[in-house]
Design a protein around this motif. Sequence first.
Motif, PDB file in Angstrom:
ATOM      1  N   PHE A 145       0.624  -0.765   0.142  1.00 33.60           N
ATOM      2  CA  PHE A 145      -0.116   0.066  -0.040  1.00 33.60           C
ATOM      3  C   PHE A 145       0.860   1.406   0.360  1.00 33.60           C
ATOM      4  O   PHE A 145       0.715   2.546  -0.673  1.00 33.60           O
ATOM      5  CB  PHE A 145      -0.881  -0.120   1.491  1.00 33.60           C
ATOM      6  N   SER A 146       1.930   0.949   0.434  1.00 31.81           N
ATOM      7  CA  SER A 146       3.027   2.164   0.439  1.00 31.81           C
ATOM      8  C   SER A 146       3.665   2.613  -0.501  1.00 31.81           C
ATOM      9  O   SER A 146       3.862   3.559  -0.903  1.00 31.81           O
ATOM     10  CB  SER A 146       3.584   2.290   1.760  1.00 31.81           C
ATOM     11  N   THR A 204      -9.626  -9.443   1.406  1.00 32.95           N
ATOM     12  CA  THR A 204      -8.588  -9.691   0.723  1.00 32.95           C
ATOM     13  C   THR A 204      -7.869  -8.807   0.301  1.00 32.95           C
ATOM     14  O   THR A 204      -8.168  -8.236  -0.183  1.00 32.95           O
ATOM     15  CB  THR A 204      -8.008 -11.235  -0.044  1.00 32.95           C
ATOM     16  N   THR A 205      -6.052  -8.624  -0.766  1.00 33.43           N
ATOM     17  CA  THR A 205      -5.516  -8.264  -1.650  1.00 33.43           C
ATOM     18  C   THR A 205      -5.320  -8.576  -2.896  1.00 33.43           C
ATOM     19  O   THR A 205      -4.877  -9.579  -2.821  1.00 33.43           O
ATOM     20  CB  THR A 205      -4.364  -7.014  -0.968  1.00 33.43           C
ATOM     21  N   GLY A 206      -5.201  -8.262  -4.059  1.00 36.39           N
ATOM     22  CA  GLY A 206      -4.585  -8.776  -4.970  1.00 36.39           C
ATOM     23  C   GLY A 206      -3.634  -7.826  -5.750  1.00 36.39           C
ATOM     24  O   GLY A 206      -3.757  -6.117  -6.147  1.00 36.39           O
ATOM     25  N   ASN A 207      -3.007  -8.392  -7.157  1.00 41.11           N
ATOM     26  CA  ASN A 207      -2.157  -7.192  -8.022  1.00 41.11           C
ATOM     27  C   ASN A 207      -3.558  -7.338  -8.958  1.00 41.11           C
ATOM     28  O   ASN A 207      -3.024  -7.791 -10.219  1.00 41.11           O
ATOM     29  CB  ASN A 207      -1.211  -7.245  -8.335  1.00 41.11           C
ATOM     30  N   TYR A 208      -4.636  -6.693  -9.080  1.00 41.97           N
ATOM     31  CA  TYR A 208      -5.884  -7.108 -10.260  1.00 41.97           C
ATOM     32  C   TYR A 208      -5.402  -5.960 -11.658  1.00 41.97           C
ATOM     33  O   TYR A 208      -6.460  -5.217 -12.436  1.00 41.97           O
ATOM     34  CB  TYR A 208      -6.929  -6.265  -9.954  1.00 41.97           C
ATOM     35  N   THR A 209      -4.607  -4.413 -10.884  1.00 41.74           N
ATOM     36  CA  THR A 209      -4.447  -3.095 -11.882  1.00 41.74           C
ATOM     37  C   THR A 209      -3.066  -3.771 -12.447  1.00 41.74           C
ATOM     38  O   THR A 209      -2.504  -4.050 -12.271  1.00 41.74           O
ATOM     39  CB  THR A 209      -4.262  -2.191 -11.011  1.00 41.74           C
ATOM     40  N   ALA A 210      -2.881  -2.134 -13.554  1.00 46.01           N
ATOM     41  CA  ALA A 210      -1.879  -2.368 -14.283  1.00 46.01           C
ATOM     42  C   ALA A 210      -0.735  -2.345 -13.080  1.00 46.01           C
ATOM     43  O   ALA A 210       1.366  -1.775 -14.313  1.00 46.01           O
ATOM     44  CB  ALA A 210      -1.821  -1.515 -15.378  1.00 46.01           C
ATOM     45  N   ASN A 211      -0.486  -1.173 -11.928  1.00 47.22           N
ATOM     46  CA  ASN A 211       0.470  -1.102 -11.464  1.00 47.22           C
ATOM     47  C   ASN A 211       1.619  -1.617 -10.832  1.00 47.22           C
ATOM     48  O   ASN A 211       3.106  -1.384 -10.128  1.00 47.22           O
ATOM     49  CB  ASN A 211       0.368  -0.046 -10.530  1.00 47.22           C
ATOM     50  N   ARG A 231       1.416  -3.305  -8.066  1.00 42.71           N
ATOM     51  CA  ARG A 231       1.465  -3.541  -7.014  1.00 42.71           C
ATOM     52  C   ARG A 231      -0.241  -4.953  -6.151  1.00 42.71           C
ATOM     53  O   ARG A 231      -0.626  -4.486  -6.306  1.00 42.71           O
ATOM     54  CB  ARG A 231       1.445  -2.542  -6.636  1.00 42.71           C
ATOM     55  N   THR A 232       0.800  -5.153  -5.397  1.00 46.81           N
ATOM     56  CA  THR A 232      -0.586  -5.531  -4.431  1.00 46.81           C
ATOM     57  C   THR A 232      -1.191  -5.093  -3.396  1.00 46.81           C
ATOM     58  O   THR A 232      -0.799  -4.409  -2.971  1.00 46.81           O
ATOM     59  CB  THR A 232       0.117  -7.613  -3.901  1.00 46.81           C
ATOM     60  N   ASP A 233      -2.641  -4.026  -4.082  1.00 52.25           N
ATOM     61  CA  ASP A 233      -2.744  -2.915  -3.253  1.00 52.25           C
ATOM     62  C   ASP A 233      -4.236  -2.812  -4.387  1.00 52.25           C
ATOM     63  O   ASP A 233      -4.524  -1.346  -3.736  1.00 52.25           O
ATOM     64  CB  ASP A 233      -2.139  -1.703  -3.825  1.00 52.25           C
ATOM     65  N   ASP A 236      -5.714  -0.020  -6.483  1.00 48.51           N
ATOM     66  CA  ASP A 236      -4.510   1.266  -5.705  1.00 48.51           C
ATOM     67  C   ASP A 236      -4.841   2.201  -4.694  1.00 48.51           C
ATOM     68  O   ASP A 236      -4.174   3.115  -4.574  1.00 48.51           O
ATOM     69  CB  ASP A 236      -3.748   2.490  -6.629  1.00 48.51           C
ATOM     70  N   THR A 237      -4.859   0.933  -3.663  1.00 47.35           N
ATOM     71  CA  THR A 237      -5.501   1.048  -2.096  1.00 47.35           C
ATOM     72  C   THR A 237      -4.711   1.999  -1.935  1.00 47.35           C
ATOM     73  O   THR A 237      -3.202   1.278  -2.250  1.00 47.35           O
ATOM     74  CB  THR A 237      -5.555   0.311  -1.255  1.00 47.35           C
TER      75      THR A 237
END
Length: 232
Positions: free
Chosen positions: A140-141, A188-195, A197-199, A215-216
């Motif tokens: 997240f950071s 839960t968290t995951g990497n679902y966008t193009a950045n 990161r697992t955010d 992108d939290t």
Amino acid sequence: MALRETDDAAAGVPPDAHGVQRILCRRVRGPWITDYNKETGTRKVIGNTGGYNGGGNDANVHWITYAPVYGKDAQDLFDDAKAHRQPGEKPPYVSAVLPGAADTWKHAKLMASGNFVGTGHSDLLVVCWTHATLLTSGEFSGNSKWDLMVRWSDGELDTYVGTTTKALGTEARILNANDLWTHDTVMTTGNYTANGRTDDLVIRWSDGETTMYTDTKTNRLGTERMLVAPPT
């Protein structure tokens, strides 16, 4: 493992309608076979690295294959196959045991995994806090380090930025205590966008709605997107 692009063709296995060889694990150097008979097309399978009906996806899509991670025993098996040797006897596999007595683990209330050491491997984090009701972790950071996220029984949502195996990170508040967030039942968290990161935070609410916050950050939720609407 290196790609192996020609072994199946050399074995005389014709491609299917999708142009995929029937031995589908070839991209991960497997399966491992011995005693191949060109005349009869028979062989003995002595090792497996995944694939259709042995490591493919849930839909059994036959051109997709996944390779599990093996240890030294698998490497020894590969070496035997490569040298045309009969594999030697191995002692029974002993599974890893988590540290601590069983009575201690009765008090484990929540668990999450994340790369808290920085080695690129997942570490298990166990929480016994009385008022912590949901737990997840993510980047997240934005600094490639993993942070712990906790939802408390009163709906408060916090991240602990830069959590390591030695200590919790710095507390950052996302939401103060509130009634709405006492109704999220899964987090839960995951990497679902193009950045990369697992955010991306995914929440399932008590009414069945499922929401993603893409992108939290450590101190605010990301963009809200409804994945599953609540039943009418």
